[in-house]
Structure formats: structure tokens, C-alpha cells
Design a protein around this motif. Structure first.
Motif, PDB file in Angstrom:
ATOM      1  N   ALA A 165       3.045  11.530  -0.665  1.00 10.51           N
ATOM      2  CA  ALA A 165       4.214  11.027  -1.044  1.00 10.51           C
ATOM      3  C   ALA A 165       4.190  10.521  -2.797  1.00 10.51           C
ATOM      4  O   ALA A 165       4.958  10.697  -3.509  1.00 10.51           O
ATOM      5  N   SER A 166       2.806  10.320  -3.175  1.00  6.03           N
ATOM      6  CA  SER A 166       2.589   9.993  -4.702  1.00  6.03           C
ATOM      7  C   SER A 166       2.493  11.204  -5.473  1.00  6.03           C
ATOM      8  O   SER A 166       2.797  11.139  -6.657  1.00  6.03           O
ATOM      9  N   GLN A 167       2.827  12.498  -5.060  1.00  7.22           N
ATOM     10  CA  GLN A 167       2.817  13.513  -5.609  1.00  7.22           C
ATOM     11  C   GLN A 167       4.196  13.916  -5.978  1.00  7.22           C
ATOM     12  O   GLN A 167       4.297  15.202  -6.713  1.00  7.22           O
ATOM     13  N   GLY A 173       4.466   4.227  -4.250  1.00  9.56           N
ATOM     14  CA  GLY A 173       3.269   3.800  -4.780  1.00  9.56           C
ATOM     15  C   GLY A 173       3.237   2.326  -5.160  1.00  9.56           C
ATOM     16  O   GLY A 173       2.317   1.637  -5.288  1.00  9.56           O
ATOM     17  N   ILE A 174       4.514   1.959  -5.647  1.00 11.33           N
ATOM     18  CA  ILE A 174       4.713   0.645  -6.227  1.00 11.33           C
ATOM     19  C   ILE A 174       5.166  -0.444  -5.064  1.00 11.33           C
ATOM     20  O   ILE A 174       4.601  -1.643  -4.919  1.00 11.33           O
ATOM     21  N   ILE A 222       2.376  -6.596   0.570  1.00 14.44           N
ATOM     22  CA  ILE A 222       1.219  -7.489   0.918  1.00 14.44           C
ATOM     23  C   ILE A 222       1.534  -9.092   0.622  1.00 14.44           C
ATOM     24  O   ILE A 222       1.149  -9.959   1.166  1.00 14.44           O
ATOM     25  N   PHE A 223       2.785  -9.290  -0.037  1.00 14.39           N
ATOM     26  CA  PHE A 223       3.143 -10.551  -0.113  1.00 14.39           C
ATOM     27  C   PHE A 223       4.163 -10.890   0.921  1.00 14.39           C
ATOM     28  O   PHE A 223       4.765 -12.138   0.962  1.00 14.39           O
ATOM     29  N   CYS A 271       0.664  -4.193   3.990  1.00 15.58           N
ATOM     30  CA  CYS A 271       1.063  -3.281   2.927  1.00 15.58           C
ATOM     31  C   CYS A 271       2.000  -2.156   4.004  1.00 15.58           C
ATOM     32  O   CYS A 271       1.989  -2.317   5.190  1.00 15.58           O
ATOM     33  N   LEU A 272       2.697  -1.247   3.049  1.00 15.23           N
ATOM     34  CA  LEU A 272       3.526  -0.182   3.765  1.00 15.23           C
ATOM     35  C   LEU A 272       2.608   0.602   4.633  1.00 15.23           C
ATOM     36  O   LEU A 272       2.789   1.093   5.723  1.00 15.23           O
TER      37      LEU A 272
END
Length: 172
Positions: A132-134, A142-143, A149-150, A156-157
Motif C-alpha cells: 500500500a505504501s507504494q 502509512g501515516i 496506537i493512540f 495499530c492498523l
């Protein structure tokens, strides 16, 4: 009257096992997870960075405004994944840890069962987000991934996709 104890329609008597989220498993802190990911990223960069530079790819990117053609992008993506598996594969598949998690006493566990199958562990936790980051625009995931995590459960995802969470072995 004879009673049949093998009724296939009868509800099972045993309660389902509790998911790790419902047990008293100490979750890894956000700070430990951050530093574990930082260690993993710096190790990967320390190896792939010189490869990119000395192969001439860095110069090629600088001449084309920091981008590569499709073949170059796919080539370096595959090299990156092979390197990731070479560095992290043994710990990941045998101990459910990366180098950073191992150094900081953390472990990836499943929400339903402690052992996570290799396909879920690598495919859903790492490969899906690496792919996905590509992709332009989709790479914004990616953000979003680390920001989750909060949440209260500190997942996380990539944890949500793979049905995993990271626990702290030192306080377990």
C-alpha cells in the motif's frame, strides 16, 4: 426414555477461550513499540541505503526529481522485502518478534491464540502495508497505521488487519 448425548445441534458446553485482550496480558508501551520500530527501520536502512547509493540508483533518482520508473520501483521493492525477510524472518516466524522487539523484550501475539500463522504474521502485518505504501494516495495509510496506537488497546492498523497485539515480555 433414552437420552442421546451426541446431539449435533446442541450448544457446546465449553466456553470459548478468552482472547488475549480480555486476559491480564501486559501490553507493550507505546514508547517501547516506537523504539522497536525505529531499531528495525534503522537496521533496514543501514543495509539498503548503501545498496541504493553504490548501485547508482541514488544518482538516477536525483536526476529525475527523486523518483524511479516502474521497473526500478518494483526491483527495489522486491529487494527490500527479501532483505526484510532475511533480517527479520527467523525471529518473526520462530519467536514472533522482530530484532527491535527482541532487543526490547516484546512479542507479537494473536488475539484469539498466542501463535500467529506465518501468512498472517508477515502477509497481513507487513506485506499489505508495504504494498500500500507504494501506491500514490493510498500510501497515506502509512501515516494512519502508526497513529492508531493512540487507541485504548494500543493496536495499530497492521495489528487490526492481522488480529494481533504486541505484549511486553519483561513484565509478563
Amino acid at each position: 426414555m433414552v437420552q442421546d448425548n451426541n446431539n449435533p445441534y446442541q450448544t457446546p458446553n465449553a466456553a470459548p477461550p478468552l482472547a488475549h485482550a480480555e486476559q491480564d496480558v501486559p501490553l507493550a508501551t507505546r514508547g517501547k513499540r516506537f523504539f522497536g520500530a525505529l531499531i528495525d527501520g534503522l537496521i533496514q536502512l543501514a543495509i539498503i541505503g548503501p545498496m541504493v547509493y553504490f548501485s547508482g540508483t541514488w544518482d538516477e533518482m536525483m536526476q529525475s526529481n527523486g523518483s524511479l520508473d516502474l521497473v526500478g520501483t518494483l526491483t527495489w521493492f522486491i529487494i527490500g522485502e527479501v532483505l526484510f525477510l532475511a533480517l527479520q524472518g527467523y525471529l518473526l516466524f520462530n519467536r514472533q518478534q522482530t530484532i527491535g522487539k527482541w532487543l526490547l523484550n516484546m512479542k507479537i501475539v494473536g488475539m484469539e491464540q498466542e501463535q500467529v500463522p506465518a501468512g498472517k504474521l508477515y502477509g497481513l502485518r507487513y506485506l499489505v502495508l508495504h504494498v500500500a505504501s507504494q501506491i500514490p494516495v493510498v500510501n497515506l495509510i502509512g501515516i494512519v497505521d502508526p497513529l492508531l496506537i493512540f487507541r485504548k488497546d494500543k493496536r495499530c492498523l497492521h495489528d487490526l488487519l492481522a488480529g494481533t497485539q504486541v505484549v511486553d515480555l519483561k513484565t509478563a
